[in-house]
Design a protein around this motif. Structure first.
Motif, PDB file in Angstrom:
ATOM      1  N   VAL A 139       0.862  -1.184   0.000  1.00  0.00           N
ATOM      2  CA  VAL A 139       0.000   0.000   0.000  1.00  0.00           C
ATOM      3  C   VAL A 139       0.894   1.228   0.000  1.00  0.00           C
ATOM      4  N   GLN A 140       0.711   2.100  -0.988  1.00  0.00           N
ATOM      5  CA  GLN A 140       1.597   3.263  -1.099  1.00  0.00           C
ATOM      6  C   GLN A 140       0.806   4.544  -1.176  1.00  0.00           C
ATOM      7  N   GLU A 141       1.439   5.550  -0.645  1.00  0.00           N
ATOM      8  CA  GLU A 141       0.895   6.899  -0.757  1.00  0.00           C
ATOM      9  C   GLU A 141       1.316   7.440  -2.116  1.00  0.00           C
ATOM     10  N   VAL A 142       0.386   8.047  -2.842  1.00  0.00           N
ATOM     11  CA  VAL A 142       0.705   8.617  -4.152  1.00  0.00           C
ATOM     12  C   VAL A 142       1.595   9.827  -3.935  1.00  0.00           C
ATOM     13  N   VAL A 143       2.808   9.732  -4.496  1.00  0.00           N
ATOM     14  CA  VAL A 143       3.764  10.817  -4.328  1.00  0.00           C
ATOM     15  C   VAL A 143       3.764  11.669  -5.585  1.00  0.00           C
ATOM     16  N   ALA A 144       3.474  12.921  -5.439  1.00  0.00           N
ATOM     17  CA  ALA A 144       3.399  13.825  -6.592  1.00  0.00           C
ATOM     18  C   ALA A 144       4.610  14.736  -6.621  1.00  0.00           C
ATOM     19  N   ASP A 145       5.155  14.868  -7.832  1.00  0.00           N
ATOM     20  CA  ASP A 145       6.208  15.862  -8.080  1.00  0.00           C
ATOM     21  C   ASP A 145       7.421  15.689  -7.163  1.00  0.00           C
ATOM     22  N   LEU A 146       7.908  14.427  -7.041  1.00  0.00           N
ATOM     23  CA  LEU A 146       9.180  14.254  -6.341  1.00  0.00           C
ATOM     24  C   LEU A 146      10.287  14.822  -7.208  1.00  0.00           C
ATOM     25  N   LYS A 147      11.187  15.560  -6.608  1.00  0.00           N
ATOM     26  CA  LYS A 147      12.273  16.163  -7.386  1.00  0.00           C
ATOM     27  C   LYS A 147      13.582  16.022  -6.626  1.00  0.00           C
ATOM     28  N   VAL A 148      14.667  16.218  -7.362  1.00  0.00           N
ATOM     29  CA  VAL A 148      16.006  16.105  -6.780  1.00  0.00           C
ATOM     30  C   VAL A 148      16.144  17.100  -5.620  1.00  0.00           C
ATOM     31  N   GLY A 149      16.653  16.580  -4.498  1.00  0.00           N
ATOM     32  CA  GLY A 149      16.821  17.427  -3.313  1.00  0.00           C
ATOM     33  C   GLY A 149      15.774  17.175  -2.247  1.00  0.00           C
ATOM     34  N   ASP A 150      14.637  16.470  -2.647  1.00  0.00           N
ATOM     35  CA  ASP A 150      13.581  16.183  -1.667  1.00  0.00           C
ATOM     36  C   ASP A 150      14.062  15.149  -0.662  1.00  0.00           C
ATOM     37  N   ARG A 151      13.493  15.260   0.529  1.00  0.00           N
ATOM     38  CA  ARG A 151      13.749  14.293   1.594  1.00  0.00           C
ATOM     39  C   ARG A 151      12.773  13.136   1.394  1.00  0.00           C
ATOM     40  N   VAL A 152      13.296  11.863   1.264  1.00  0.00           N
ATOM     41  CA  VAL A 152      12.447  10.712   0.938  1.00  0.00           C
ATOM     42  C   VAL A 152      12.741   9.555   1.887  1.00  0.00           C
ATOM     43  N   LYS A 153      11.813   8.559   1.822  1.00  0.00           N
ATOM     44  CA  LYS A 153      11.966   7.359   2.642  1.00  0.00           C
ATOM     45  C   LYS A 153      11.787   6.131   1.768  1.00  0.00           C
ATOM     46  N   TYR A 154      12.723   5.166   1.894  1.00  0.00           N
ATOM     47  CA  TYR A 154      12.624   3.885   1.186  1.00  0.00           C
ATOM     48  C   TYR A 154      12.684   2.783   2.239  1.00  0.00           C
ATOM     49  N   ARG A 155      11.487   2.108   2.437  1.00  0.00           N
ATOM     50  CA  ARG A 155      11.353   1.128   3.526  1.00  0.00           C
ATOM     51  C   ARG A 155      11.713   1.795   4.865  1.00  0.00           C
ATOM     52  N   SER A 156      12.731   1.297   5.533  1.00  0.00           N
ATOM     53  CA  SER A 156      13.095   1.905   6.828  1.00  0.00           C
ATOM     54  C   SER A 156      14.270   2.871   6.699  1.00  0.00           C
ATOM     55  N   THR A 157      14.672   3.118   5.443  1.00  0.00           N
ATOM     56  CA  THR A 157      15.820   4.003   5.199  1.00  0.00           C
ATOM     57  C   THR A 157      15.348   5.377   4.769  1.00  0.00           C
ATOM     58  N   LYS A 158      15.949   6.418   5.351  1.00  0.00           N
ATOM     59  CA  LYS A 158      15.646   7.790   4.972  1.00  0.00           C
ATOM     60  C   LYS A 158      16.880   8.438   4.364  1.00  0.00           C
ATOM     61  N   GLY A 159      16.653   9.335   3.397  1.00  0.00           N
ATOM     62  CA  GLY A 159      17.765  10.005   2.751  1.00  0.00           C
ATOM     63  C   GLY A 159      17.288  11.134   1.858  1.00  0.00           C
ATOM     64  N   VAL A 160      18.171  11.573   0.950  1.00  0.00           N
ATOM     65  CA  VAL A 160      17.886  12.687   0.037  1.00  0.00           C
ATOM     66  C   VAL A 160      17.918  12.175  -1.391  1.00  0.00           C
ATOM     67  N   LEU A 161      16.931  12.549  -2.209  1.00  0.00           N
ATOM     68  CA  LEU A 161      16.849  12.167  -3.620  1.00  0.00           C
ATOM     69  C   LEU A 161      17.892  12.968  -4.397  1.00  0.00           C
ATOM     70  N   ILE A 162      18.877  12.228  -5.032  1.00  0.00           N
ATOM     71  CA  ILE A 162      19.968  12.948  -5.702  1.00  0.00           C
ATOM     72  C   ILE A 162      19.865  12.901  -7.226  1.00  0.00           C
ATOM     73  N   SER A 163      19.091  11.922  -7.788  1.00  0.00           N
ATOM     74  CA  SER A 163      18.887  11.906  -9.253  1.00  0.00           C
ATOM     75  C   SER A 163      17.717  10.996  -9.604  1.00  0.00           C
ATOM     76  N   ILE A 164      17.096  11.258 -10.763  1.00  0.00           N
ATOM     77  CA  ILE A 164      15.960  10.461 -11.261  1.00  0.00           C
ATOM     78  C   ILE A 164      16.254  10.074 -12.709  1.00  0.00           C
ATOM     79  N   LYS A 165      16.160   8.746 -13.022  1.00  0.00           N
ATOM     80  CA  LYS A 165      16.327   8.246 -14.395  1.00  0.00           C
ATOM     81  C   LYS A 165      15.166   7.322 -14.721  1.00  0.00           C
ATOM     82  N   GLY A 166      14.183   7.880 -15.427  1.00  0.00           N
ATOM     83  CA  GLY A 166      12.994   7.101 -15.768  1.00  0.00           C
ATOM     84  C   GLY A 166      12.233   6.694 -14.537  1.00  0.00           C
TER      85      GLY A 166
END
Length: 733
Positions: free
Chosen positions: A583-610
């Motif tokens: 079950v996921q929350e719809v994430v709109a307009d994620l961009k480089v530099g945003d603070r994000v969470k992947y499973r139990s890991t948190k970090g900063v989005l540094i690039s997007i490829k497709g």
């Protein structure tokens, strides 16, 4: 200074602080208040005994400078300072505190003198042989006097004349008490008579011993004078050091007194700030017994306090000025740590009626004199109680409106109390003016001693008069004279205040509801994240069970179980049909530099490829994940702190206040003098001594020329004859 303390009802408070000082002095702590506060904060971490009680040594220092001889008690006052700093040097302080203590280098000859005396300021045994011998002789003489008296008392011939068998001390003399007729048996001198008519007598045999004692004491004083002369001569050579350490002792005394004072009643240090904000939070005026804490924002240029009589307006004004004054002189007081006080050069209080027979001046004229002084002030705060006092309120309102607006332009903050509404109404539209109303409890018919910002308060003159015993019929007639229109205006003011209170209460309620709503949202989000993790774990568990089943099927095939392949294919198809999506929350307009969470890991989005994304987690590791698996994290991205650039000034190796240039060439001497001045400035010395000699005069001329051009040299003079005369210079930095 005492005048402003008196006006603000702070005399008792300041007096209670002054009693903690080791000697009488001004409460003003000169120098950088930020450095003082830092040292006080560091010092408060240590358990240090309080400084000894001392006399003022300014006269003694002048006496030394004039080559005078100090008394023993004066020398011992300096000894107490030396011993206390020797005690402080045993501590392993940190930071600025240790740097400060390290700068105080006590000459060995001064340390030696401090060992001459015991804790009662008496010369120790072994310091002077002649003094020790005289001291022993005096003790022996006292024993002989005592034995002689007891021998006379125990004489059988004198027994019938003795009133008692005790040794009495009359007028500083040991004597015995006898009846009349004793002169037939004992030769003695009468010292005094008792109330019963008996005689206090000193036997002649003891008189000789007493004379010897007197001679010994005189000899002892002569020896002690010689010792004091030697010590005074040594003090003269170290005069600048004694001035320095005397000043540093007062500084340390200020620190310790403030620390002890802060602990009494759990007070806080509120350091003046340059943020442009001024706010009292839970301030308690020290003159009040169990006061209501005051919280008020007085950041605007003008604070106008109106409202009920005897409702605390004047005490509010005094509280604001008191907090500013105490912060200015780094004195702790009862207020919350969130209190913010600005920096003001001047603090004025216009509270009293200036009219008197002596000055032949009217109340209003006196107020005008006070206000005229403000036009020459800058960066000041002034409190004015009953601003229209002494003249027509309508005329005063127009005059003071213009005066206040002019003072605002001169960077002056004004705190005003008034009962007249015209001035408040004229100033209400000015964005630099803060209106504050003292509140009244209509139900209980008494002031609440609480305040409401943003509105004009009603005076409640009639209600106050009734509360203090004015007859109701008199008040009724007064209301008729006052007029219905003005009474309606008071009702409008009262209604406005009531609406303002209701408005603030609703805002507070909405703030609470918003905070509760945000809390529930956070709880829901945490619950959803926990559910996501649970579903993901269940999916992993199903895949593991399928793998185990497939392994068993492979074993069966190897064992040539019939139709094994067919069963394996069926199991594989069923496993592929199991699709458990997270079950996921719809994430709109994620961009480089945003603070994000992947499973139990948190970090900063540094690039997007497709459909893929790269994140850098909080541990610094880069991870490639599916963009769809990312969730936005509520925390803002962490900004790496820029490396802090620090400048370190090396502390000079030498802490001396003297430099000898004898025998040096001019260029070599000037180079050494330049370095010596730099070391002295860093060490914090105010006065130094430089020897250059007389000789041909070339070196003296070079030194003078260099000192004239040095930017940090305030002045210099030829030294005292005992310190080099024309061949030395006393330099003030």
């Amino acid at each position: 200074m005492q005048d402003i303390f008196k006006k603000l009802d702070l005399l008792d408070y300041i007096d209670s602080f002054s009693k903690l000082l080791s000697r009488e002095k001004s409460i003003i702590l000169e120098g950088d208040i930020n450095i003082h506060h830092r040292l006080i904060k560091e010092l408060s971490n240590y358990q240090i005994k309080e400084p000894p009680k001392l006399e003022n040594l300014d006269s003694a220092l002048i006496h030394i400078q004039k080559q005078g001889i100090l008394k023993v008690y004066e020398i011992y006052e300096f000894v107490k300072i030396i011993k206390y700093f020797s005690y402080l040097k045993k501590f392993n302080f940190d930071g600025k505190l240790q740097e400060w203590i390290d700068k105080i280098i006590i000459p060995n000859e001064i340390i030696n003198i401090s060992s001459y005396f015991d804790e009662k300021s008496n010369l120790r045994q072994g310091i002077n042989e002649d003094y020790d011998a005289i001291k022993g002789a005096i003790y022996q003489n006292k024993q002989e006097i005592k034995q002689s008296l007891y021998k006379i008392i125990n004489s059988t011939k004198l027994r019938s004349y003795l009133v008692d068998s005790q040794v009495h001390y009359i007028n500083g003399e040991e004597c015995i008490l006898v009846r009349g007729g004793f002169n037939h048996i004992l030769k003695a001198s009468v010292i005094n008579r008792s109330n019963s008519g008996f005689f206090y007598v000193l036997p002649h045999s003891v008189s000789a011993l007493k004379q010897k004692q007197s001679d010994l004491l005189n000899k002892q004083e002569e020896i002690l004078l010689k010792v004091c002369k030697e010590i005074s001569s040594l003090f003269e050579k170290n005069l600048m050091f004694l001035k320095f350490i005397n000043k540093e002792f007062d500084r340390f005394d200020h620190y310790q007194a403030r620390i002890f004072f802060a602990k009494i009643g759990d007070k806080n240090f509120i350091l003046p700030s340059k943020k442009g904000l001024n706010k009292l939070v839970d301030f308690k005026h020290p003159a009040l017994h169990e006061p209501k804490p005051i919280t008020i924002d007085f950041s605007k240029s003008v604070v106008m306090i109106t409202g009920v009589n005897a409702g605390g307006k004047t005490m509010m004004l005094k509280s604001i000025l008191s907090a500013v004054l105490l912060s200015k002189y780094l004195l702790p007081y009862n207020a919350h740590k969130d209190t913010v006080i600005g920096t003001f050069k001047e603090i004025n209080a216009v509270l009293d009626d200036p009219q008197s027979v002596k000055n032949d001046i009217s109340t209003f004229a006196g107020r005008m004199v006070e206000f005229s002084k403000l036009f020459g002030a800058k960066n000041a705060i002034v409190g004015v109680d009953e601003i229209e006092l002494g003249t027509d309120s309508d005329e005063a309102a127009s005059l003071f409106k213009v005066v206040i607006e002019e003072l605002i332009q001169k960077d002056i903050k004004i705190i005003i109390t008034t009962h007249h509404k015209r001035l408040a109404a004229l100033m209400a539209a000015n964005p630099n003016v803060e209106l504050i109303a003292a509140l009244y409890d209509e139900e209980n018919r008494k002031p609440t001693y609480e305040f409401l910002q943003g509105t004009i308060g009603k005076s409640y003159a009639f209600e106050t008069a009734s509360r203090y015993g004015i007859p109701h019929n008199v008040i009724k007639k007064a209301k008729e004279v006052y007029g219905e229109d003005k009474d309606r205006l008071n009702e409008l003011i009262e209604r406005s205040s009531a609406l303002e209170i209701e408005y603030k209460q609703k805002i507070a309620k909405l703030d609470d509801e918003i905070a509760e709503h945000e809390r529930l949202n956070r709880n829901l989000k945490e619950t959803k994240e926990n559910l996501d993790d649970h579903i993901y774990m269940e999916k992993s568990k199903l895949h593991k069970e399928y793998k185990d089943a497939r392994d068993e099927a492979k074993k069966a095939i190897k064992a040539k179980v019939a139709k094994g392949h067919q069963h394996l294919n069926i199991a594989h198809d069923k496993a592929q049909s199991i699709k458990t999506e997270k079950v996921q929350e719809v994430v709109a307009d994620l961009k480089v530099g945003d603070r994000v969470k992947y499973r139990s890991t948190k970090g900063v989005l540094i690039s997007i490829k497709g459909k893929k994304a790269f994140i850098e987690n909080d541990m610094g590791m880069k991870v490639q994940v599916l963009l769809a698996d990312l969730q936005r994290s509520g925390n803002p991205p962490k900004v790496k702190a820029k490396p802090k650039t620090t400048v370190t000034v090396q502390k000079p190796d030498s802490g001396h206040v003297k430099l000898d240039l004898h025998g040096q060439r001019s260029d070599e001497a000037i180079e050494n003098l330049d370095k010596f001045l730099s070391d002295a400035l860093i060490a914090g010395f105010d006065e130094i001594l430089v020897y250059h000699g007389i000789g041909t005069g070339k070196l003296s001329y070079a030194v003078k020329k260099f000192l004239d051009s040095h930017p940090k040299v305030k002045s210099y003079t030829d030294a005292h004859p005992s310190q080099g005369g024309f061949g030395a210079k006393v330099i003030t930095l």
